[in-house]
Design a protein around this motif. Structure first.
Motif: not given
Lengths: 417, 264
Positions: B5-15
């Motif tokens: 399980e990992r969480t990636l931040a996309v969209w300038q870190g906002k999503v």
């Protein structure tokens, strides 16, 4: 106290088996099976006549509202009704209370700002500008607005409306949902800096916060009376206090169903079936329609599902006497109605701007006129002074009508043609 | 095997997007439907032959419900997923999606034809036929919803998705998750799940497999024609004894189809 007559403009002749035969009174009631345009024209005219009658009988204001694809209320454009009322009440001190045109279903929403400004001009500055969020049925299901965008669109449109009324310079609006290159409203309202704003709601916490933050009058449009509204309205007053606003009763409005007879038995004989028609047929809506996913924000969703409020009663299982006992409808002799309104609603909820629904469900025209007259003559005068000894100013009422008794004032427009 | 399980931040870190992954073999990215992501027997089965990546749609990651407010429409969503695939270091993967996720996979393959080696769409949405309207599942009564999504509304797959087992707290948490998943995905398709795929689908280059539950009562199997006639050489497989979620009611059968079509 300011006391206004509210109208929903319902279908008054739905079939007896309506609620078992059809899935909903709202969104999906089949027009061709249930209605006739000629007859509906009669309903509209009765509605206008009843409100004009109320205006002449001594009410402080007349209220219309907006719904779509709804057999219990089909004024898709409340401003068409408001326009007739504004003209017909010129020369009086009666406010035209639009409860009102819905911003998220108006595109672009400055259409509402324009029409309200027209109404204010036509009425000589007697407009109360209701700016409702709109129901999920109207906004999401009928008008196709994405539930998750509903509140954001409303908030943006609200800010745009207030700015469009007041800005001295024309401006460009570069919003998330609305872009307008040159906003330069014609006309502007007579009332300065803008007409009083009421925000109707149905108990959502985020609307309390919004109403208090913007210093508007919060109106709880309830069909289930003061007892079930008590917790909610207490919550509103807590927000008012927390935010350091004065506990002015005029920053609260409430809608109450009322039926006045000679005595309790007379009221039951006259009104029972119309009250049951209203609760059994007019509120026949599938539960999921009220809460399309995304309409409620995450915080409210978690709160609602983790601490479910005591399951609401199913009005279809209740009869006239239950509705009266529980206060959904305040009915009986003028004295009963006056005392219950004063204690349960006005004092109990701390309400300065009271709205009463006097045409209920299938109630016919003549009986409606009678109910209006009885209320205006035997109830209203005793309520008007309830808050006087506390000395509050009703900042949410047209300024020139604040102190006025509803006697004819200087004619505006009407006599000059 | 255990699910990573990992969480990636996309969209300038906002999503923030949580991604479940497991398995070995060629990369496969699974886009879930409108009812949330669950590491179910179907994904377990796929992980035997693929390296499966299963992202949660924006808003449906438990710690980040409000991130959905940073996306305004389908274009934003597609760009987000392009960023996500880059973040995962995945290119030329098999893209597979169910229902709403099927539309997302197809949009992604149309926007970035190179990102998909194979495309598998399971009862996807994305088109509208006036003669075969798709029920708005977001305003159905719970029992109606179950009966629309599953052939057997009381079967194990239905219970797993809509289940009411456990204590009151767990039930409430499940309803929050389900409701918010429908709201977050619904943001991109309300009020009619046709958002212009018909204008873009011709850009898809990947060989495509369409899998449809024979008894789909939500998106009727006639919708397979809408995809098949626009995707040259697309293969259509109908799955017996399954409704709108054949991969959940017949996980082995659908996993086999995917393996045969998209295996290395």
């Amino acid at each position: 106290m300011k006391i206004s007559a509210f109208h929903l403009m319902p279908h008054r002749e739905l079939p007896p088996d309506f609620e078992s035969r059809y899935e909903s009174v709202w969104v999906t009631p089949p027009w061709w099976e249930l209605a006739d345009a000629g007859r509906v024209g009669q309903y509209y005219n009765w509605t206008l006549d009843e409100l004009i009658h109320a205006a002449r009988a001594g009410f402080d204001g007349v209220c219309t509202n907006e719904h779509h694809q709804n057999a219990y209320g089909f004024m898709p454009s409340p401003n068409l009704m408001g326009s007739v009322l504004a003209r017909a009440t010129n020369g009086t001190n009666v406010a035209v209370v639009q409860m009102g045109a819905t911003l998220p279903t108006s595109n672009p929403p400055i259409r509402v700002a324009e029409e309200y400004a027209m109404l204010d001009c036509i009425s000589g500055g007697r407009l109360v500008a209701g700016l409702p969020l709109g129901s999920p049925m109207d906004v999401n299901l009928c008008y196709g607005i994405t539930p998750m965008e509903h509140r954001e669109r409303y908030r943006e449109a609200f800010a745009l409306t207030l700015k469009a009324w007041q800005a001295r310079e024309m401006f460009a609006w570069n919003g998330r949902y609305y872009q307008l290159p040159t906003v330069n409203l014609w006309p502007r309202p007579i009332q300065q800096p803008h007409p009083p704003v009421w925000v109707p709601g149905s108990g959502s916490i985020s609307t309390f916060d919004f109403a208090v933050a913007h210093d508007v009058c919060y109106c709880f449009l309830s069909y289930s009376g003061a007892r079930s509204a008590k917790t909610m309205m207490d919550g509103y007053w807590q927000v008012v206090e927390r935010e350091g606003r004065e506990a002015n009763p005029y920053r609260a409005g409430f809608l109450q169903l009322v039926a006045v007879g000679d005595d309790d038995a007379d009221a039951e004989a006259k009104y029972a079936r119309h009250v049951e028609y209203f609760y059994h047929k007019c509120l026949h809506v599938p539960a999921p329609y009220f809460a399309p996913p995304g309409n409620q924000d995450y915080r409210s969703l978690v709160a609602a599902l983790s601490n479910p409020v005591r399951r609401a009663e199913n009005p279809k299982e209740l009869r006239y006497r239950d509705f009266v006992d529980k206060g959904y409808v305040i009915a009986g002799s003028a004295a009963t109605v006056r005392d219950r309104l004063k204690e349960e609603v006005v004092k109990g909820l701390r309400v300065g701007n009271l709205m009463v629904l006097l045409q209920i469900g299938s109630m016919p025209h003549e009986l409606t006129l009678e109910n209006i007259e009885r209320f205006a003559r035997d109830v209203l005068p005793d309520l008007r002074g309830v808050w006087d000894d506390e000395g509050w100013v009703n900042h949410w009422w047209p300024e020139r009508l604040r102190g006025a008794a509803p006697a004819p004032a200087v004619a505006v427009g009407a006599g000059r043609a | 095997m255990s699910v990573r399980e990992r969480t990636l931040a996309v969209w300038q870190g906002k999503v923030r997007i949580r991604v479940l992954s497991e398995g070995r073999g060629p990369a496969l990215v699974f886009f879930h439907g409108a009812w949330g992501l669950d590491w179910d027997p179907f994904l377990e089965e796929l992980a035997r032959d693929f390296t499966v990546y299963a992202p949660e749609h924006p808003g449906t990651t438990a710690e980040a419900p409000d991130d959905i407010y940073h996306l305004d429409g389908l274009w934003d969503l597609v760009l987000c997923y392009d960023e996500l695939l880059q973040g995962l270091g995945v290119s030329g993967a098999a893209l597979i999606g169910h229902s709403f996720g099927g539309m997302v996979a197809c949009e992604l393959a149309a926007a970035y034809p190179g990102c998909a080696r194979r495309l598998v769409l399971i009862d996807p949405i994305g088109f509208w036929r006036d003669a075969d309207p798709i029920a708005n599942w977001m305003v159905l009564e719970p029992a109606q919803l179950r009966a629309r999504v599953f052939r057997d509304p009381e079967g194990p797959a239905a219970r797993r998705m809509f289940g009411a087992d456990g204590d009151a707290k767990a039930v409430a948490a499940g309803r929050v998750r389900l409701t918010w998943a429908m709201g977050s995905t619904g943001k991109f398709i309300w009020p009619i799940p046709d958002k212009g795929l018909k204008k873009r689908i011709h850009r898809v280059q990947a060989p495509t497999l369409l899998v449809w539950g024979k008894e789909d009562r939500l998106v009727p199997p006639v919708y397979a024609d809408e995809f098949a006639r626009r995707l040259s050489g697309a293969r259509v497989e109908t799955v017996n004894d399954a409704g709108h979620a054949p991969h959940l009611e017949r996980p082995d059968a659908v996993a086999r189809l995917v393996r045969e079509f998209a295996g290395a």
